[in-house]
Enzyme design. Structure first.
Site, short mmCIF file in Angstrom:
data_model
loop_
_atom_site.label_atom_id
_atom_site.label_comp_id
_atom_site.label_asym_id
_atom_site.label_seq_id
_atom_site.Cartn_x
_atom_site.Cartn_y
_atom_site.Cartn_z
CG ASN A 6 -1.82 1.14 1.34
OD1 ASN A 6 -1.40 2.28 1.15
ND2 ASN A 6 -3.07 0.89 1.63
CG HIS A 9 1.71 5.61 4.98
ND1 HIS A 9 0.96 6.41 5.80
CD2 HIS A 9 1.51 4.35 5.41
CE1 HIS A 9 0.35 5.67 6.69
NE2 HIS A 9 0.65 4.41 6.48
CG HIS A 42 -8.38 4.27 0.94
ND1 HIS A 42 -8.59 4.08 2.27
CD2 HIS A 42 -9.58 4.65 0.42
CE1 HIS A 42 -9.86 4.33 2.57
NE2 HIS A 42 -10.47 4.71 1.47
NE ARG A 44 -8.34 7.52 3.92
CZ ARG A 44 -9.10 7.20 4.96
NH1 ARG A 44 -10.20 7.88 5.23
NH2 ARG A 44 -8.77 6.21 5.75
NE ARG A 48 -7.59 11.37 5.30
CZ ARG A 48 -8.05 10.72 6.38
NH1 ARG A 48 -7.26 9.92 7.05
NH2 ARG A 48 -9.29 10.87 6.78
CD GLU A 69 -7.19 -0.19 1.17
OE1 GLU A 69 -7.48 0.81 1.85
OE2 GLU A 69 -6.28 -0.94 1.47
CB THR A 100 -9.27 1.58 7.15
OG1 THR A 100 -8.86 2.22 5.95
CG2 THR A 100 -10.63 0.96 6.96
CD GLU A 150 -7.39 -6.07 2.85
OE1 GLU A 150 -7.60 -5.62 1.70
OE2 GLU A 150 -6.66 -5.49 3.68
CG HIS A 190 -5.48 -2.11 9.46
ND1 HIS A 190 -5.84 -1.10 8.60
CD2 HIS A 190 -5.21 -1.50 10.63
CE1 HIS A 190 -5.82 0.06 9.23
NE2 HIS A 190 -5.44 -0.16 10.46
N1 PXP Z 1 -5.89 -3.14 4.11
C1 PXP Z 1 -6.78 -2.12 4.23
C2 PXP Z 1 -8.18 -2.34 3.80
C3 PXP Z 1 -6.39 -0.86 4.72
O1 PXP Z 1 -7.27 0.14 4.83
C4 PXP Z 1 -5.03 -0.67 5.10
C5 PXP Z 1 -4.58 0.66 5.61
O2 PXP Z 1 -4.58 1.59 4.59
C6 PXP Z 1 -4.15 -1.75 4.94
C7 PXP Z 1 -4.60 -2.97 4.47
C8 PXP Z 1 -2.70 -1.63 5.27
O3 PXP Z 1 -2.55 -1.36 6.64
P1 PXP Z 1 -1.13 -0.94 7.20
O4 PXP Z 1 -0.80 0.40 6.61
O5 PXP Z 1 -1.37 -0.87 8.68
O6 PXP Z 1 -0.15 -1.99 6.80
#
Ligand code: PXP
Length: 237
Positions: A6, A9, A42, A44, A48, A69, A100, A150, A190
């Site tokens: 992901n 960030h 994601h 949004r 952001r 996402e 999330t 997921e 997550h």
């Molecule tokens: N899966 C989903 C659905 C998420 O919303 C997130 C966070 O953006 C992640 C996975 C990844 O989580 P993390 O950044 O804590 O690894």
């Protein structure tokens, strides 16, 4: 077990200065070179992290898999239908949250989610539902034709004792097994990191993990290539 990265960030950091760097698209393309199986972003409602420019460029240039996402809202569904990601993962979205905060309640939002799945299926886009490891939520997800779930691993990641952690792993193990029996693909994510992934990989029936924070944070210290390769090594153990 596959590993998708992901890159939200990275976009967040770029947006902090409203400048062009670091570019999440360049970052994602580099991550592909270092062996990840897919990219997760994601989009949004408040934009952001990534924006439409990022999403469209990723769609054009990624060679692996693009997992989008998003919340089940009309504006973003229209964008998804146009961009055609390889997978849409429907997530709950609150404006005030830092990230999330938990899984979707598929039962309480049945019509909304069912309609979103139907619309995305019309465009041949597979849909995953980000849910808690809860048997009823899994059953309903299968009934409304989700392709994947997921599993939200946040509770597992936040456990404080070994006992709690193994209890939570068992809940996830049972959930993944149940979902597979119903013919669903099973992703998870997550809060997974370089420590807890060592226990997590023991769970069978998980097709893919989606990890952001831990790998991006490690990349700040050791560089992206090392951060990714270290995680791949742990996942493949
Ligand atoms: N899966 C989903 C659905 C998420 O919303 C997130 C966070 O953006 C992640 C996975 C990844 O989580 P993390 O950044 O804590 O690894």
């Amino acid at each position: 077990m596959k590993f998708s990265l992901n890159v939200d960030h990275v976009a967040f950091l770029r947006n902090a200065r409203a400048e062009e760097n670091p570019d999440p698209v360049t970052f994602a393309l580099m991550a592909e070179q270092f062996g990840i199986d897919g990219i997760v972003v994601h989009l949004r409602e408040d934009r952001r992290h990534i924006n439409e420019r990022d999403l469209r460029l990723l769609r054009e240039q990624l060679k692996t898999k693009l997992d989008l996402e998003m919340a089940a809202v009309q504006e973003i569904i229209d964008i998804a239908c146009d961009v055609q990601p390889d997978l849409v993962t429907l997530v709950p979205e609150k404006r005030e949250e830092l990230t999330t905060e938990g899984g979707l309640n598929v039962i309480d939002n049945l019509e909304l989610i069912k309609n979103a799945i139907e619309r995305l299926h019309q465009e041949n886009i597979p849909v995953s539902l980000f849910i808690e490891p809860d048997i009823t939520q899994i059953d309903v997800s299968a009934e409304i034709n989700a392709d994947f779930i997921e599993i939200h691993t946040g509770v597992f990641a936040n456990t404080q004792t070994e006992e709690e952690m193994f209890d939570e792993l068992e809940i996830i193990r049972q959930a993944a097994k149940h979902a597979k029996k119903l013919g669903l693909g099973v992703n998870a994510g997550h809060g997974l990191n370089y420590q807890n992934i060592k226990e997590f990989i023991a769970i069978k029936n998980i097709d893919e993990v989606s990890i952001g924070q831990a790998v991006i944070a490690r990349a700040v210290f050791v560089g992206l290539e090392k951060a990714i390769k270290e995680m791949i090594e742990l996942i493949n153990k």
